[in-house]
Design an enzyme around this catalytic site. Structure first.
Site, mmCIF file in Angstrom:
data_model
loop_
_atom_site.group_PDB
_atom_site.id
_atom_site.type_symbol
_atom_site.label_atom_id
_atom_site.label_comp_id
_atom_site.label_asym_id
_atom_site.label_seq_id
_atom_site.Cartn_x
_atom_site.Cartn_y
_atom_site.Cartn_z
ATOM 1 N N PRO A 2 44.348 79.013 -40.108
ATOM 2 C CA PRO A 2 45.481 79.518 -39.348
ATOM 3 C C PRO A 2 45.091 80.684 -38.442
ATOM 4 O O PRO A 2 44.724 81.744 -38.902
ATOM 5 C CB PRO A 2 46.463 80.005 -40.419
ATOM 6 C CG PRO A 2 45.966 79.442 -41.695
ATOM 7 C CD PRO A 2 44.507 79.248 -41.532
ATOM 8 N N GLU A 3 45.160 80.456 -37.173
ATOM 9 C CA GLU A 3 45.032 81.543 -36.210
ATOM 10 C C GLU A 3 46.443 81.796 -35.699
ATOM 11 O O GLU A 3 47.403 81.185 -36.175
ATOM 12 C CB GLU A 3 44.071 81.136 -35.081
ATOM 13 C CG GLU A 3 42.650 80.920 -35.589
ATOM 14 C CD GLU A 3 41.595 81.651 -34.768
ATOM 15 O OE1 GLU A 3 41.927 82.649 -34.094
ATOM 16 O OE2 GLU A 3 40.448 81.220 -34.779
#
Length: 275
Positions: A2-3
């Site tokens: 997850p960015e």
DNA sequence: AGCAGTACCTGGTTGC
DNA sequence: TGCAACCAGGTACTGC
């Protein structure tokens, strides 16, 4: 992994179910995440309405009563919205059960194989908490621009890549997007931050905005792929210009793409395009 | 103050 | 085939 775009997509996914909902039950199966989950304090919130759901950097902030539930997905975490009958799987550490506006119960289920994420309870105002108080600006706001980066970098001798990955400078630029943005801006990641011109920083700020907003638009795809296969985001893989393409040729100039370790992180760049 | 290095954790990959 | 070693990743923390 997850960015920022994935966290933004997660926010969009859970918001419709949390707005106007009431906390019904909180189940913690694994409290040992990055920091210990305050199970009892969280459970004391049950019965209260959820008053807002927001994102700051890669943190999700869920407000209820006089508290804020802070969630970070680390590198392998995800949240899913599920029906109460859904079977519990491996690494499903936390359930936040809510009664939605329409009266139906839903589970917001936190899954995190590597347990790098966290779930904490903060007092209001949340922005005064240690984790949030010294964060830099959001990359997709107006105050984040080339002038800002230029100013901030004058006394910084570290590399351009480490500089833009510093949360105090700007939030949400992870390892993948740092390489991609520097490529797009034509800047060698190893260059000292203070030696980069104002003009180049304008290109870099634009590149960061461009890469992130493009990824947010594709966020749904990425998130689905991620949570189902635990693999790299399928959609991005075809978009990536340099990341993970060590030894391949550049799409722009047909030079060679190299990798180097900068600040303990693998970094990819084109030796021709990036000076 | 700025920066390098370390720790956290586990699934997947590589090397023997 | 089995097992060990290594790697990835975000970010807070320690110590220089």
């Amino acid at each position: 992994m997850p960015e920022l775009p994935e966290v933004e997509t997660t926010l969009k996914g859970i918001s419709p179910f949390l707005k106007g909902a009431e906390l019904k039950k909180i189940v913690v199966r694994q409290a040992q995440l990055r920091w210990r989950v305050p199970t009892k304090k969280l459970q004391q919130l049950c019965g209260n309405p959820i008053t807002s759901v927001q994102r700051r950097a890669k943190y999700l902030l869920i407000e209820s009563a006089d508290k804020v539930i802070l969630i970070h997905l680390g590198m392998s975490g995800s949240l899913r919205v599920l029906d109460p009958s859904e079977a519990v799987g491996k690494h499903d550490h936390i359930d936040i059960v809510v009664t939605t506006k329409s009266g139906a119960d839903k589970i917001i289920r936190y899954n995190d194989p590597r347990r790098f994420g966290c779930c904490l309870l903060l007092d209001k105002p949340a922005e005064q908490h240690k984790l949030l108080s010294s964060l830099g600006p959001e990359p997709l706001t107006e105050i984040f621009d080339g002038d800002y980066l230029y100013q901030k970098s004058r006394a910084r001798s570290l590399s351009a890549k480490q500089f833009i990955m510093d949360n105090k400078v700007v939030v949400g630029v992870g390892n993948i997007y740092a390489s991609e943005a520097l490529f797009m801006a034509g800047i060698r990641p190893t260059r000292a931050a203070k030696q980069i011109s104002r003009k180049c920083y304008h290109a870099l700020a634009d590149a960061i905005k461009h890469v992130l907003s493009k990824a947010i638009k594709a966020g749904g795809t990425t998130l689905n792929d991620f949570s189902q296969t635990d693999g790299k985001p399928g959609y991005f893989q075809q978009e990536l210009q340099v990341y993970g393409r060590d030894g391949e040729s550049c799409n722009t100039c047909s030079g060679k793409i190299k990798s180097a370790v900068i600040g303990q992180r693998n970094t990819y760049f084109c030796t021709q395009c990036q000076r």
